[in-house]
Design an enzyme around this catalytic site. Structure first.
Site, short mmCIF file in Angstrom:
data_model
loop_
_atom_site.label_atom_id
_atom_site.label_comp_id
_atom_site.label_asym_id
_atom_site.label_seq_id
_atom_site.Cartn_x
_atom_site.Cartn_y
_atom_site.Cartn_z
N ASP A 1 -9.27 3.65 -10.46
CA ASP A 1 -10.26 4.35 -10.92
C ASP A 1 -9.72 5.27 -11.98
O ASP A 1 -10.37 6.23 -12.67
CB ASP A 1 -11.15 5.08 -9.84
CG ASP A 1 -9.99 6.10 -8.81
OD1 ASP A 1 -8.83 5.96 -9.26
OD2 ASP A 1 -10.32 6.96 -8.22
N SER A 2 -8.36 5.28 -12.41
CA SER A 2 -7.75 6.00 -13.30
C SER A 2 -8.37 5.67 -14.53
O SER A 2 -8.14 6.23 -15.63
CB SER A 2 -6.32 5.64 -13.20
OG SER A 2 -6.10 4.20 -13.24
N ASP B 1 -10.67 -0.67 -7.23
CA ASP B 1 -10.82 0.75 -6.32
C ASP B 1 -12.20 1.33 -6.17
O ASP B 1 -13.38 1.06 -6.86
CB ASP B 1 -10.26 1.84 -7.36
CG ASP B 1 -9.27 2.66 -7.05
OD1 ASP B 1 -8.68 2.50 -5.59
OD2 ASP B 1 -8.34 3.19 -8.00
N LYS C 1 -9.65 -0.92 -2.84
CA LYS C 1 -8.88 -0.04 -2.55
C LYS C 1 -9.35 1.14 -2.32
O LYS C 1 -10.47 1.66 -2.83
CB LYS C 1 -7.74 0.04 -3.58
CG LYS C 1 -6.57 1.44 -3.17
CD LYS C 1 -5.53 1.39 -4.16
CE LYS C 1 -5.82 2.15 -5.54
NZ LYS C 1 -6.23 3.42 -5.30
N GLU D 1 -8.84 5.42 -1.07
CA GLU D 1 -7.87 6.65 -0.88
C GLU D 1 -8.08 7.24 0.42
O GLU D 1 -9.31 7.44 0.82
CB GLU D 1 -8.07 7.80 -1.97
CG GLU D 1 -7.48 7.28 -3.22
CD GLU D 1 -7.45 8.52 -4.25
OE1 GLU D 1 -7.62 9.65 -3.95
OE2 GLU D 1 -7.51 8.20 -5.48
N GLU E 1 1.78 6.78 -3.22
CA GLU E 1 1.85 7.76 -4.45
C GLU E 1 2.71 9.17 -4.28
O GLU E 1 2.31 9.75 -3.24
CB GLU E 1 0.35 7.83 -4.89
CG GLU E 1 0.63 8.66 -6.44
CD GLU E 1 -0.57 8.66 -6.98
OE1 GLU E 1 -1.68 7.74 -7.01
OE2 GLU E 1 -0.75 9.14 -8.35
O1 KIV Z 1 -6.30 4.51 -9.91
C1 KIV Z 1 -5.35 3.86 -10.14
O2 KIV Z 1 -4.93 3.59 -11.17
C2 KIV Z 1 -4.44 3.91 -8.83
C3 KIV Z 1 -3.05 3.52 -9.03
C4 KIV Z 1 -2.41 4.27 -9.94
C5 KIV Z 1 -2.48 3.35 -7.99
O3 KIV Z 1 -4.85 4.29 -8.03
#
Ligand code: KIV
Length: 291
Positions: A65-66, A104, A134, A136, A203
């Protein structure tokens, strides 16, 4: 759009001059089997072409989600939607044949209840074809992780510094500088493992804590800003190639794409203004056989 810009899996994936030997797609069990072995190579990818380039070189591609910050210019990841993740996940799945692709779960799509998390994650899996999601969270997300994994959705957890917790933390804070915090973070790792997570992103934690976490669980730990004491590493691809201005301490720049882009754009602008581009090599003529 030129024909060169469509994804040619053959060119980047199977061309023996360009890439290592083709291999089968990494599976969740295959990934788990690498615990304590050869370090797992993971990168983020948000687009088909980049995914295609990274595919043979990585074990896992994360549609993180970055992308909210890196691609869409958001100030943080909180504004990212399920639709963003699905759209980018589809692109990455079109580009990647070999890596395990994980998408994510964005903020607001999984926290409310295990049922809502499952429904949204199932949509991601159905609409992108990715193998896993994924999310969090540590111990507090264990019931959700259990609900999802028991119903067929592999989950990668994410503990330590959790960017979606930005407002609760008042900023991005490294975890584990104070040894008194170690136990609850190690407990997070144990709980997500017990709930069925196949791996966990760790992280922004100190090296001794990363080592302890990695030794405390039997699923692979994937570090970002968490030292070499993890079973694998992940970076945001654009950070790694120098295509994002803010560079955290833990990022090593393996290239300087910003400089390359600026130089290329400067040269292009100069040549257009001076009428040096296009030349006759770049124009269609009546007689020439061109593409
Ligand atoms: O959103 C993302 O890119 C991440 C990674 C950097 C682990 O969660």
């Amino acid at each position: 759009m030129s024909s060169q810009s469509t994804i040619s899996k053959k060119s980047a994936v199977t061309d023996p001059d360009q890439s290592p030997k083709p291999r089968k797609r990494m599976t969740v069990p295959g990934f788990m089997a690498r615990k304590g072995g050869e370090p797992l190579v993971c990168l983020t990818a948000y687009t088909a072409h980049v995914a295609n380039l990274l595919d043979q070189r990585c074990d896992l591609l994360l549609v993180g989600d970055s992308l909210g910050m890196v691609i869409h210019g958001m100030p943080n990841t909180l504004g990212v939607t399920l639709e963003h993740m699905i759209m980018h996940g589809q692109g990455v799945m079109r580009g990647a044949e070999k890596s395990l692709v994980v998408v994510d779960m964005p903020f607001g799509s999984f926290e409310e209840s295990p049922e809502i998390a499952f429904r949204n994650a199932a949509r991601v899996v159905k609409e992108t074809g990715c193998a896993a999601v994924k999310l969090e969270g540590g111990a507090e997300m264990a019931p959700t992780i259990q609900h999802m994994t028991r119903r067929g959705i592999p989950v990668m957890a994410h503990i330590g510094l959790m960017p979606q917790n930005l407002n609760m933390m008042g900023g991005f804070k490294i975890a584990g500088r104070d040894e008194r915090d170690w136990e609850y973070i190690i407990q997070d790792a144990r709980e997500v493992e017990k709930a069925g997570a196949f791996s966990v992103v760790v992280e922004g934690v100190t090296e001794p804590l990363a080592e302890k976490i990695t030794q405390s669980i039997s699923i692979p730990t994937i570090g970002i800003g968490a030292s070499k004491e993890c079973d694998g590493q992940i970076l945001v691809f654009e950070d790694m190639i120098g295509l994002f201005p803010r560079v955290p301490t833990f990022v090593k720049r393996y290239g300087n794409m910003e400089e390359m882009i600026a130089n290329a754009a400067d040269l292009y602008a100069e040549e257009v203004r001076a009428r040096r581009f296009p030349t006759e090599d770049h124009v269609y003529t009546l007689n020439k056989k061109d593409g």
